[in-house]
Design a protein around this motif. Structure first.
Motif, PDB file in Angstrom:
ATOM      1  N   THR A 164       1.750   0.014   6.069  1.00  0.00           N
ATOM      2  CA  THR A 164       2.817  -0.890   5.666  1.00  0.00           C
ATOM      3  C   THR A 164       3.511  -0.327   4.438  1.00  0.00           C
ATOM      4  O   THR A 164       3.048   0.650   3.822  1.00  0.00           O
ATOM      5  N   ASN A 165       4.629  -0.926   4.084  1.00  0.00           N
ATOM      6  CA  ASN A 165       5.433  -0.452   2.956  1.00  0.00           C
ATOM      7  C   ASN A 165       5.671  -1.584   1.960  1.00  0.00           C
ATOM      8  O   ASN A 165       5.901  -2.733   2.356  1.00  0.00           O
ATOM      9  N   LEU A 166       5.602  -1.261   0.697  1.00  0.00           N
ATOM     10  CA  LEU A 166       5.980  -2.217  -0.334  1.00  0.00           C
ATOM     11  C   LEU A 166       7.477  -2.487  -0.237  1.00  0.00           C
ATOM     12  O   LEU A 166       8.283  -1.558  -0.106  1.00  0.00           O
ATOM     13  N   ILE A 167       7.845  -3.753  -0.285  1.00  0.00           N
ATOM     14  CA  ILE A 167       9.250  -4.144  -0.286  1.00  0.00           C
ATOM     15  C   ILE A 167       9.541  -4.827  -1.617  1.00  0.00           C
ATOM     16  O   ILE A 167       9.082  -5.949  -1.873  1.00  0.00           O
ATOM     17  N   SER A 168      10.266  -4.139  -2.483  1.00  0.00           N
ATOM     18  CA  SER A 168      10.600  -4.681  -3.800  1.00  0.00           C
ATOM     19  C   SER A 168      11.993  -4.193  -4.198  1.00  0.00           C
ATOM     20  O   SER A 168      12.638  -3.425  -3.469  1.00  0.00           O
ATOM     21  N   ASP A 169      12.439  -4.616  -5.381  1.00  0.00           N
ATOM     22  CA  ASP A 169      13.743  -4.169  -5.889  1.00  0.00           C
ATOM     23  C   ASP A 169      13.650  -2.836  -6.631  1.00  0.00           C
ATOM     24  O   ASP A 169      14.661  -2.331  -7.109  1.00  0.00           O
TER      25      ASP A 169
ATOM     26  N   SER B 229      -0.512  -9.928  -1.840  1.00  0.00           N
ATOM     27  CA  SER B 229      -0.923  -8.691  -1.181  1.00  0.00           C
ATOM     28  C   SER B 229      -1.266  -7.634  -2.222  1.00  0.00           C
ATOM     29  O   SER B 229      -0.551  -7.473  -3.216  1.00  0.00           O
ATOM     30  N   THR B 230      -2.352  -6.916  -1.965  1.00  0.00           N
ATOM     31  CA  THR B 230      -2.788  -5.828  -2.845  1.00  0.00           C
ATOM     32  C   THR B 230      -2.585  -4.503  -2.121  1.00  0.00           C
ATOM     33  O   THR B 230      -3.236  -4.237  -1.105  1.00  0.00           O
ATOM     34  N   TYR B 231      -1.669  -3.668  -2.646  1.00  0.00           N
ATOM     35  CA  TYR B 231      -1.327  -2.382  -2.037  1.00  0.00           C
ATOM     36  C   TYR B 231      -2.133  -1.259  -2.698  1.00  0.00           C
ATOM     37  O   TYR B 231      -2.377  -1.279  -3.906  1.00  0.00           O
ATOM     38  N   SER B 232      -2.526  -0.292  -1.888  1.00  0.00           N
ATOM     39  CA  SER B 232      -3.219   0.896  -2.402  1.00  0.00           C
ATOM     40  C   SER B 232      -2.242   2.058  -2.461  1.00  0.00           C
ATOM     41  O   SER B 232      -1.471   2.278  -1.520  1.00  0.00           O
ATOM     42  N   GLY B 233      -2.260   2.806  -3.579  1.00  0.00           N
ATOM     43  CA  GLY B 233      -1.346   3.935  -3.742  1.00  0.00           C
ATOM     44  C   GLY B 233      -1.902   4.967  -4.688  1.00  0.00           C
ATOM     45  O   GLY B 233      -2.981   4.788  -5.268  1.00  0.00           O
ATOM     46  N   PRO B 234      -1.174   6.071  -4.910  1.00  0.00           N
ATOM     47  CA  PRO B 234      -1.654   7.148  -5.770  1.00  0.00           C
ATOM     48  C   PRO B 234      -1.819   6.730  -7.229  1.00  0.00           C
ATOM     49  O   PRO B 234      -2.575   7.344  -7.983  1.00  0.00           O
TER      50      PRO B 234
ATOM     51  N   SER C  26       8.581   3.909  -3.129  1.00  0.00           N
ATOM     52  CA  SER C  26       8.222   5.260  -2.669  1.00  0.00           C
ATOM     53  C   SER C  26       6.739   5.559  -2.922  1.00  0.00           C
ATOM     54  O   SER C  26       6.104   6.289  -2.150  1.00  0.00           O
ATOM     55  N   LEU C  27       6.189   5.000  -4.000  1.00  0.00           N
ATOM     56  CA  LEU C  27       4.766   5.219  -4.302  1.00  0.00           C
ATOM     57  C   LEU C  27       3.858   4.476  -3.326  1.00  0.00           C
ATOM     58  O   LEU C  27       2.747   4.926  -3.026  1.00  0.00           O
ATOM     59  N   TYR C  28       4.328   3.331  -2.852  1.00  0.00           N
ATOM     60  CA  TYR C  28       3.503   2.499  -1.958  1.00  0.00           C
ATOM     61  C   TYR C  28       4.168   2.417  -0.589  1.00  0.00           C
ATOM     62  O   TYR C  28       4.496   1.343  -0.086  1.00  0.00           O
ATOM     63  N   SER C  29       4.362   3.598  -0.017  1.00  0.00           N
ATOM     64  CA  SER C  29       4.969   3.715   1.307  1.00  0.00           C
ATOM     65  C   SER C  29       3.917   4.203   2.304  1.00  0.00           C
ATOM     66  O   SER C  29       3.099   5.068   1.988  1.00  0.00           O
ATOM     67  N   ASP C  30       3.926   3.627   3.498  1.00  0.00           N
ATOM     68  CA  ASP C  30       2.959   3.977   4.542  1.00  0.00           C
ATOM     69  C   ASP C  30       1.535   3.934   3.995  1.00  0.00           C
ATOM     70  O   ASP C  30       0.768   4.890   4.090  1.00  0.00           O
ATOM     71  N   THR C  31       1.182   2.800   3.415  1.00  0.00           N
ATOM     72  CA  THR C  31      -0.126   2.630   2.797  1.00  0.00           C
ATOM     73  C   THR C  31      -0.804   1.393   3.360  1.00  0.00           C
ATOM     74  O   THR C  31      -0.260   0.718   4.253  1.00  0.00           O
ATOM     75  N   SER C  32      -1.971   1.072   2.863  1.00  0.00           N
ATOM     76  CA  SER C  32      -2.678  -0.127   3.309  1.00  0.00           C
ATOM     77  C   SER C  32      -2.499  -1.242   2.284  1.00  0.00           C
ATOM     78  O   SER C  32      -2.329  -0.991   1.087  1.00  0.00           O
ATOM     79  N   ALA C  33      -2.536  -2.468   2.780  1.00  0.00           N
ATOM     80  CA  ALA C  33      -2.395  -3.629   1.904  1.00  0.00           C
ATOM     81  C   ALA C  33      -3.296  -4.748   2.412  1.00  0.00           C
ATOM     82  O   ALA C  33      -3.341  -5.026   3.614  1.00  0.00           O
TER      83      ALA C  33
END
Length: 245
Positions: free
Chosen positions: A97-102, A153-158, A108-115
Motif C-alpha cells: 500500500t501507499n501513504l496518501i498525504s499532502d 494506520s502504522t506504515y513501515s518504511g526506511p 515517496s518514503l512510504y510507497s509500496d510498503t506494509s501498513a
C-alpha cells in the motif's frame, strides 16, 4: 418485569456512545436485578479475525469485541438477543500500500510498503437463535449495523514507522449479516452459564473509500465469542440441579 425489559432495550440501542467501562458497570449493576427465567443481561467478549474482499496481499489480524446483550427467551427453542459492542476493533495488515498525504516526500518514503490498519466501530445486532431440543447447540442469524468511529494506520518504511489517522478513507457505516453457532454450557460459571460461539460476518458495503482502495472491499470475519450471563443466585442454583427424566 416488562418495565425492566423496556429500560434495558432502550439502553442497548439509544446510547451506543457509552464507553466500555460504563458498559461493564451497567451490566454489573442491572444484570441480576432484571434476571428471570425468560430474560437476562450478559457480558459479551469476542475475537474477530477480519479480512476485506478483493484486497490483494492482505494479512488477517485479530481484533476484539466487547459489549452487553439483552437475552430474551421467546419459547422453549427460540431466543432473541439485541446486542451492542461498544468496543469493536477490526485489524488488517495491507502488504502493498501507499501513504496518501499532502507531503510528496513522505509519500515517496512510504510507497509500496506494509501498513497495519486498525478500525474502531460500535456494532449493533439482534441475534435470533434456535436451540435444538435436548441439545446445547444453538443456531442463529442476525443483521448487524456498524457505526465507524476512527481508524489509525502504522506504515513501515526506511525511516521507521509512521502513524497516520486514516479515518477520512473509511466509510461511516458498515452493515451485513451474522451466522452463529453457539454451545450453551448451562452449569458453567457457577451455574450462571457460558455460551461459546463461532460466528461468521459478511458485510454488504465497501469499508474503504475509492481514493484509498479501489474496487470492492467488503468486510468479513470469523469470530470466537463468549457470552457470560448475569443471573441471580436462585436461578444459578436451578441450573446446577440434575434434570430428572
Amino acid at each position: 418485569m416488562k418495565k425492566y425489559s423496556a429500560f434495558i432495550f432502550y439502553l442497548l440501542f439509544a446510547i451506543p456512545q457509552l464507553t466500555t467501562a460504563q458498559a461493564a458497570i451497567l451490566a454489573m449493576i442491572f444484570g441480576d436485578k432484571v434476571a428471570s427465567e425468560k430474560f437476562n443481561l450478559s457480558m459479551e467478549v469476542g475475537v474477530p479475525f477480519n479480512s476485506f474482499s478483493n484486497v490483494d496481499d492482505l494479512k488477517i489480524q485479530n481484533g476484539i469485541n466487547f459489549g452487553i446483550a439483552g437475552n430474551l427467551k421467546l419459547s422453549e427453542n427460540w431466543y432473541v438477543s439485541p446486542t451492542v459492542y461498544f468496543l469493536s476493533k477490526r485489524t488488517v495488515i495491507l502488504k502493498h500500500t501507499n501513504l496518501i498525504s499532502d507531503d510528496a516526500y513522505l509519500n515517496s518514503l512510504y510507497s509500496d510498503t506494509s501498513a497495519k490498519m486498525r478500525l474502531n466501530y460500535t456494532d449493533i445486532h439482534v441475534l435470533f437463535s434456535y436451540q435444538l431440543s435436548d441439545s446445547n447447540f444453538r443456531f442463529g442469524l442476525s443483521p448487524q449495523v456498524s457505526f465507524f468511529g476512527k481508524s489509525e494506520s502504522t506504515y513501515s518504511g526506511p525511516e521507521g514507522e509512521l502513524v497516520q489517522n486514516t479515518s477520512k478513507f473509511v466509510n461511516k457505516t458498515d452493515y451485513g449479516v451474522i451466522a452463529n453457532v453457539g454451545y450453551y454450557l448451562k452449569s458453567a460459571h457457577k451455574g450462571r452459564g457460558i455460551i461459546l460461539n463461532l460466528r461468521y460476518y459478511q458485510g454488504f458495503t465497501d469499508v474503504l473509500k475509492n481514493d484509498f482502495a479501489s474496487g470492492d472491499n467488503k468486510s468479513n470475519y470469523v469470530a470466537l465469542h463468549v457470552s457470560l450471563p448475569f443471573l441471580t443466585d436462585e436461578l444459578a442454583s436451578k441450573n446446577l440441579k440434575p434434570i430428572n427424566k
